[in-house]
Scaffold this motif. Sequence first.
Motif, PDB file in Angstrom:
ATOM      1  N   GLU A 164       0.836  -1.209   0.000  1.00 31.78           N
ATOM      2  CA  GLU A 164       0.000   0.000   0.000  1.00 31.78           C
ATOM      3  C   GLU A 164       0.872   1.260   0.000  1.00 31.78           C
ATOM      4  OE1 GLU A 164      -3.351   2.407  -0.103  1.00 31.78           O
ATOM      5  OE2 GLU A 164      -3.183   0.253  -0.465  1.00 31.78           O
ATOM      6  N   ILE A 165       1.929   1.264   0.805  1.00 32.23           N
ATOM      7  CA  ILE A 165       2.844   2.413   0.829  1.00 32.23           C
ATOM      8  C   ILE A 165       3.489   2.591  -0.539  1.00 32.23           C
ATOM      9  CG2 ILE A 165       5.037   3.272   1.750  1.00 32.23           C
ATOM     10  CD1 ILE A 165       4.198   2.036   4.462  1.00 32.23           C
ATOM     11  N   LEU A 166       3.974   1.503  -1.122  1.00 30.62           N
ATOM     12  CA  LEU A 166       4.595   1.571  -2.441  1.00 30.62           C
ATOM     13  C   LEU A 166       3.619   2.130  -3.471  1.00 30.62           C
ATOM     14  CD1 LEU A 166       6.953   0.989  -4.347  1.00 30.62           C
ATOM     15  CD2 LEU A 166       6.070  -1.344  -4.574  1.00 30.62           C
ATOM     16  N   TRP A 167       2.402   1.638  -3.472  1.00 31.38           N
ATOM     17  CA  TRP A 167       1.382   2.106  -4.417  1.00 31.38           C
ATOM     18  C   TRP A 167       1.117   3.595  -4.241  1.00 31.38           C
ATOM     19  CZ3 TRP A 167      -0.706   1.500  -8.839  1.00 31.38           C
ATOM     20  CH2 TRP A 167      -1.904   2.123  -9.154  1.00 31.38           C
ATOM     21  N   ARG A 168       0.999   4.038  -2.984  1.00 35.06           N
ATOM     22  CA  ARG A 168       0.695   5.450  -2.723  1.00 35.06           C
ATOM     23  C   ARG A 168       1.867   6.356  -3.122  1.00 35.06           C
ATOM     24  NH1 ARG A 168      -3.099   6.022   1.989  1.00 35.06           N
ATOM     25  NH2 ARG A 168      -2.635   8.220   1.775  1.00 35.06           N
ATOM     26  N   VAL A 169       3.112   5.884  -2.922  1.00 37.53           N
ATOM     27  CA  VAL A 169       4.286   6.664  -3.334  1.00 37.53           C
ATOM     28  C   VAL A 169       4.317   6.782  -4.854  1.00 37.53           C
ATOM     29  CG1 VAL A 169       6.816   6.646  -3.456  1.00 37.53           C
ATOM     30  CG2 VAL A 169       5.673   6.161  -1.290  1.00 37.53           C
ATOM     31  N   ILE A 170       4.074   5.678  -5.552  1.00 35.48           N
ATOM     32  CA  ILE A 170       4.051   5.713  -7.018  1.00 35.48           C
ATOM     33  C   ILE A 170       2.959   6.650  -7.511  1.00 35.48           C
ATOM     34  CG2 ILE A 170       3.556   4.352  -9.087  1.00 35.48           C
ATOM     35  CD1 ILE A 170       4.995   2.009  -7.629  1.00 35.48           C
ATOM     36  N   LYS A 171       1.788   6.598  -6.891  1.00 36.23           N
ATOM     37  CA  LYS A 171       0.686   7.481  -7.281  1.00 36.23           C
ATOM     38  C   LYS A 171       1.050   8.944  -7.053  1.00 36.23           C
ATOM     39  CE  LYS A 171      -4.216   8.429  -6.549  1.00 36.23           C
ATOM     40  NZ  LYS A 171      -4.021   9.800  -6.907  1.00 36.23           N
ATOM     41  N   ALA A 172       1.658   9.237  -5.895  1.00 39.31           N
ATOM     42  CA  ALA A 172       2.057  10.619  -5.602  1.00 39.31           C
ATOM     43  C   ALA A 172       3.072  11.109  -6.634  1.00 39.31           C
ATOM     44  CB  ALA A 172       2.639  10.709  -4.190  1.00 39.31           C
ATOM     45  N   GLU A 173       4.006  10.256  -7.004  1.00 41.43           N
ATOM     46  CA  GLU A 173       5.002  10.650  -8.000  1.00 41.43           C
ATOM     47  C   GLU A 173       4.353  10.884  -9.364  1.00 41.43           C
ATOM     48  OE1 GLU A 173       8.010   7.625  -7.794  1.00 41.43           O
ATOM     49  OE2 GLU A 173       9.020   8.640  -6.139  1.00 41.43           O
ATOM     50  N   ARG A 174       3.434  10.013  -9.747  1.00 41.40           N
ATOM     51  CA  ARG A 174       2.746  10.197 -11.030  1.00 41.40           C
ATOM     52  C   ARG A 174       1.930  11.487 -11.040  1.00 41.40           C
ATOM     53  NH1 ARG A 174       0.445   4.147 -12.139  1.00 41.40           N
ATOM     54  NH2 ARG A 174       2.391   3.273 -12.926  1.00 41.40           N
ATOM     55  N   ASP A 175       1.302  11.795  -9.912  1.00 42.25           N
ATOM     56  CA  ASP A 175       0.492  13.009  -9.830  1.00 42.25           C
ATOM     57  C   ASP A 175       1.336  14.270 -10.001  1.00 42.25           C
ATOM     58  OD1 ASP A 175      -1.737  11.446  -9.424  1.00 42.25           O
ATOM     59  OD2 ASP A 175      -1.856  11.819  -7.262  1.00 42.25           O
ATOM     60  N   LYS A 176       2.610  14.199  -9.639  1.00 38.24           N
ATOM     61  CA  LYS A 176       3.484  15.377  -9.700  1.00 38.24           C
ATOM     62  C   LYS A 176       4.409  15.357 -10.919  1.00 38.24           C
ATOM     63  CE  LYS A 176       2.367  16.568  -5.381  1.00 38.24           C
ATOM     64  NZ  LYS A 176       1.734  17.754  -4.960  1.00 38.24           N
ATOM     65  N   LEU A 177       4.386  14.271 -11.684  1.00 40.66           N
ATOM     66  CA  LEU A 177       5.330  14.091 -12.785  1.00 40.66           C
ATOM     67  C   LEU A 177       5.261  15.204 -13.828  1.00 40.66           C
ATOM     68  CD1 LEU A 177       7.448  12.035 -13.628  1.00 40.66           C
ATOM     69  CD2 LEU A 177       5.689  10.855 -14.930  1.00 40.66           C
ATOM     70  N   HIS A 178       4.095  15.713 -14.076  1.00 40.83           N
ATOM     71  CA  HIS A 178       3.929  16.747 -15.102  1.00 40.83           C
ATOM     72  C   HIS A 178       4.460  18.108 -14.668  1.00 40.83           C
ATOM     73  CE1 HIS A 178       0.540  17.567 -12.471  1.00 40.83           C
ATOM     74  NE2 HIS A 178       0.486  18.773 -13.012  1.00 40.83           N
ATOM     75  N   MET A 179       4.704  18.283 -13.394  1.00 40.76           N
ATOM     76  CA  MET A 179       5.136  19.579 -12.875  1.00 40.76           C
ATOM     77  C   MET A 179       6.625  19.805 -13.132  1.00 40.76           C
ATOM     78  SD  MET A 179       3.182  19.337  -9.235  1.00 40.76           S
ATOM     79  CE  MET A 179       2.866  21.041  -8.853  1.00 40.76           C
ATOM     80  N   LYS A 180       6.967  21.020 -13.507  1.00 42.75           N
ATOM     81  CA  LYS A 180       8.378  21.348 -13.724  1.00 42.75           C
ATOM     82  C   LYS A 180       9.134  21.322 -12.403  1.00 42.75           C
ATOM     83  CE  LYS A 180      11.415  24.728 -15.822  1.00 42.75           C
ATOM     84  NZ  LYS A 180      11.527  25.949 -16.598  1.00 42.75           N
ATOM     85  N   ASN A 181       8.518  21.860 -11.375  1.00 43.24           N
ATOM     86  CA  ASN A 181       9.132  21.883 -10.050  1.00 43.24           C
ATOM     87  C   ASN A 181       8.113  21.337  -9.048  1.00 43.24           C
ATOM     88  OD1 ASN A 181      10.808  22.339  -7.923  1.00 43.24           O
ATOM     89  ND2 ASN A 181      10.571  24.557  -7.913  1.00 43.24           N
ATOM     90  N   PRO A 182       8.026  20.012  -8.922  1.00 44.33           N
ATOM     91  CA  PRO A 182       6.992  19.428  -8.059  1.00 44.33           C
ATOM     92  C   PRO A 182       7.157  19.849  -6.599  1.00 44.33           C
ATOM     93  CG  PRO A 182       8.541  17.749  -8.782  1.00 44.33           C
ATOM     94  CD  PRO A 182       8.900  19.010  -9.488  1.00 44.33           C
ATOM     95  N   ARG A 183       6.065  20.225  -6.021  1.00 42.78           N
ATOM     96  CA  ARG A 183       6.068  20.638  -4.611  1.00 42.78           C
ATOM     97  C   ARG A 183       5.103  19.760  -3.839  1.00 42.78           C
ATOM     98  NH1 ARG A 183       8.544  25.676  -3.990  1.00 42.78           N
ATOM     99  NH2 ARG A 183       8.858  26.731  -5.970  1.00 42.78           N
TER     100      ARG A 183
END
Length: 59
Positions: free
Chosen positions: A25-44
């Motif tokens: 579950e932690i791994l899945w949530r980390v991957i999801k968080a990274e995907r959600d921010k991937l499009h950002m030039k400077n993810p915050r």
Amino acid sequence: MSGAEEDMKKQTESILRELSAEEREILWRVIKAERDKLHMKNPRGINEDIWKAITEIIK
């Protein structure tokens, strides 16, 4: 796929199979968080998202 790539794939699959439900579950949530921010030039806020996921799952 080369022999080295196949070995790496098997090792990765083995590690993922051995994870507990909470770890998955932690791994899945980390991957999801990274995907959600991937499009950002400077993810915050990625660290906060990961920390929130971990604290929610451990409780």
